[in-house]
Design an enzyme around this catalytic site. Structure first.
Site, mmCIF file in Angstrom:
data_model
loop_
_atom_site.group_PDB
_atom_site.id
_atom_site.type_symbol
_atom_site.label_atom_id
_atom_site.label_comp_id
_atom_site.label_asym_id
_atom_site.label_seq_id
_atom_site.Cartn_x
_atom_site.Cartn_y
_atom_site.Cartn_z
ATOM 1 N N LEU A 70 0.843 -1.192 0.000
ATOM 2 C CA LEU A 70 0.000 0.000 0.000
ATOM 3 C C LEU A 70 0.877 1.240 0.000
ATOM 4 O O LEU A 70 1.871 1.306 0.740
ATOM 5 C CB LEU A 70 -0.913 0.033 1.231
ATOM 6 C CG LEU A 70 -1.985 -1.053 1.368
ATOM 7 C CD1 LEU A 70 -2.735 -0.900 2.684
ATOM 8 C CD2 LEU A 70 -2.949 -1.003 0.191
ATOM 9 N N LYS A 73 1.129 7.153 1.293
ATOM 10 C CA LYS A 73 1.200 8.584 1.006
ATOM 11 C C LYS A 73 0.021 9.031 0.137
ATOM 12 O O LYS A 73 -0.185 10.221 -0.075
ATOM 13 C CB LYS A 73 2.518 8.910 0.298
ATOM 14 C CG LYS A 73 3.755 8.646 1.159
ATOM 15 C CD LYS A 73 5.036 8.925 0.380
ATOM 16 C CE LYS A 73 6.261 8.601 1.236
ATOM 17 N NZ LYS A 73 7.526 8.816 0.483
ATOM 18 N N ASN A 94 5.895 -0.784 14.251
ATOM 19 C CA ASN A 94 7.139 -0.380 14.917
ATOM 20 C C ASN A 94 7.789 0.809 14.219
ATOM 21 O O ASN A 94 8.994 0.879 14.051
ATOM 22 C CB ASN A 94 8.119 -1.559 15.039
ATOM 23 C CG ASN A 94 8.677 -2.026 13.703
ATOM 24 O OD1 ASN A 94 8.109 -1.747 12.645
ATOM 25 N ND2 ASN A 94 9.789 -2.744 13.744
ATOM 26 N N PHE A 95 6.942 1.778 13.836
ATOM 27 C CA PHE A 95 7.432 3.011 13.235
ATOM 28 C C PHE A 95 7.662 4.078 14.310
ATOM 29 O O PHE A 95 7.182 3.957 15.435
ATOM 30 C CB PHE A 95 6.427 3.517 12.187
ATOM 31 C CG PHE A 95 6.498 2.767 10.888
ATOM 32 C CD1 PHE A 95 7.115 3.323 9.780
ATOM 33 C CD2 PHE A 95 5.976 1.478 10.774
ATOM 34 C CE1 PHE A 95 7.193 2.628 8.581
ATOM 35 C CE2 PHE A 95 6.049 0.781 9.583
ATOM 36 C CZ PHE A 95 6.663 1.365 8.481
ATOM 37 N N ARG A 102 1.976 11.598 11.689
ATOM 38 C CA ARG A 102 1.806 12.302 10.412
ATOM 39 C C ARG A 102 0.837 11.569 9.497
ATOM 40 O O ARG A 102 0.153 12.177 8.671
ATOM 41 C CB ARG A 102 3.164 12.461 9.722
ATOM 42 C CG ARG A 102 4.026 13.563 10.302
ATOM 43 C CD ARG A 102 5.162 13.924 9.351
ATOM 44 N NE ARG A 102 6.054 12.797 9.110
ATOM 45 C CZ ARG A 102 7.141 12.535 9.826
ATOM 46 N NH1 ARG A 102 7.473 13.336 10.857
ATOM 47 N NH2 ARG A 102 7.910 11.503 9.540
ATOM 48 N N ALA A 135 16.797 3.239 18.105
ATOM 49 C CA ALA A 135 17.358 2.076 18.794
ATOM 50 C C ALA A 135 17.483 0.903 17.834
ATOM 51 O O ALA A 135 16.687 0.755 16.908
ATOM 52 C CB ALA A 135 16.490 1.680 19.983
ATOM 53 N N ASP A 165 15.995 -8.493 19.860
ATOM 54 C CA ASP A 165 14.881 -8.129 18.974
ATOM 55 C C ASP A 165 13.789 -9.192 19.008
ATOM 56 O O ASP A 165 12.591 -8.883 19.082
ATOM 57 C CB ASP A 165 15.387 -7.997 17.533
ATOM 58 C CG ASP A 165 15.838 -6.588 17.192
ATOM 59 O OD1 ASP A 165 15.193 -5.638 17.650
ATOM 60 O OD2 ASP A 165 16.832 -6.456 16.470
#
Length: 345
Positions: A70, A73, A94-95, A102, A135, A165
């Site tokens: 997708l 924007k 995880n952005f 935004r 990080a 992780d």
């Protein structure tokens, strides 16, 4: 985990993640039976194109998922995402917080729009002074002291996999399960945040607590103060490395019998576990010499029936020849994007 256990069957997870921590969270939920739809940008998840040590990231941590690309924007891409979220039980992301805001995808906004949605955010840090820092696994290992404990003094070293992780993703999935149970009680969605730093902090907590109790710092693991009579790597007669442990008085006695070290077993200076621990500086060379008189195969044949802890020293690639790994159901086979399959060799 057995494939028969599918407690999340019928639930939909929309996953918008990259690298390892986020994808591993979705993978664990998929293994529990959830339908996981991974949302990728038009160019695809960047880990698809990684080479070298990163080559295994995408196929390892994205198995069992569906995928859709997708362009978020565009208005059409945004509309398609919200169509997915309207029918989803969980959203995993995880952005960076600012990036989500935004796009109109801040957790608070999503919860207001989808009251039953569980939002699982996997971040570098929980809320606090560091929450906006970038990080990575290696970053938090250096910050928390994990790297200090792994390498010798003055040479901090990250551990040999992306374990932090992966464990962060597991904590994220664990939180999702708890939120799903809570939703059954209160009917509402929940916002979760899992921190990679806090995950690593938990992994070094045992060393922090030792310092808190004793007032002294534990040395790095390569220089650790041993608390067992035998807990080392030795070399066999055929020059194979093998780890051997003897952590109880019974195991000490058994190991002495196997290695023909009756003199050590009978030595009046070695009749308690603390005696055996305190004498390591002169007993271990004797044990090492005795181990070198036996072949690797003979050592394993002697140790396994009597419960002596032991381990061959393997490389990851050698796991494809390990009989336990290769038992029925021991390995998954995944189809790679280009059509090839990852399978036992």
């Amino acid at each position: 985990m057995t494939t028969e256990l599918q407690p999340l069957a019928g639930l939909r997870v929309v996953e918008m993640t990259h690298m390892i921590m986020g994808p591993s969270c979705g993978m664990f939920l998929s293994l529990l039976g959830a339908e996981v739809i991974k949302v990728e940008p038009p160019e695809g998840d960047k880990t698809r194109a990684l080479t070298g040590m990163g080559r295994g990231f995408y196929p390892t941590f994205n198995r069992g998922k569906k995928s859709i690309t997708l362009d978020l924007k565009s208005e059409a891409g945004q509309a398609a995402l919200h169509q997915l979220l309207a029918g989803a039980d969980v959203f995993v992301e995880n952005f960076r917080d600012q990036s989500l805001a935004r796009m109109g995808l801040a957790p608070e906004e999503l919860r207001a729009r989808y009251p039953r949605l569980i939002v699982s955010s996997l971040k570098g840090f929980l809320k606090g002074p560091y929450e906006n820092r970038t990080a990575m696994d290696e970053v938090v290992q250096m910050m928390t002291g994990m790297a200090h404990m792994t390498g010798p003094t003055g040479r901090p070293l990250r551990i040999g996999s992306s374990a932090n992780d992966i464990m962060g993703g597991l904590f994220g999935a664990f939180g999702v399960l708890a939120a799903l149970l809570q939703r059954d009680r209160d009917g509402g969605g929940h916002v979760l945040r899992t921190g990679l730093f806090e995950n690593c902090l938990f992994l070094v907590a045992q060393h922090m607590v030792q310092f808190d109790i004793e007032g002294r710092e534990a040395p790095p693991m390569p220089e650790r103060e041993f608390s067992w009579p035998v807990y080392d790597i030795f070399q066999s007669a055929d020059e194979r490395q093998i780890f051997i442990g003897a952590v109880t008085e019974g195991q000490w006695a058994t190991l002495c019998q196997i290695l023909d070290l009756g003199a050590l077993q009978a030595d009046p200076r070695l009749q308690s576990r603390m005696d055996q621990i305190n004498a390591r500086d002169w007993t271990l060379p004797i044990v090492a010499e005795a181990v070198r008189r036996h072949s690797f195969a003979d050592l394993i044949a002697a140790f396994e029936p009597v419960g002596i802890p032991f381990a061959p020293i393997h490389r990851p690639a050698e796991m494809y020849q390990d009989p336990h790994v290769n038992r029925p159901g021991g390995l998954f086979t995944s189809q790679l994007p280009e059509g090839a399959a990852t399978a036992p060799r």
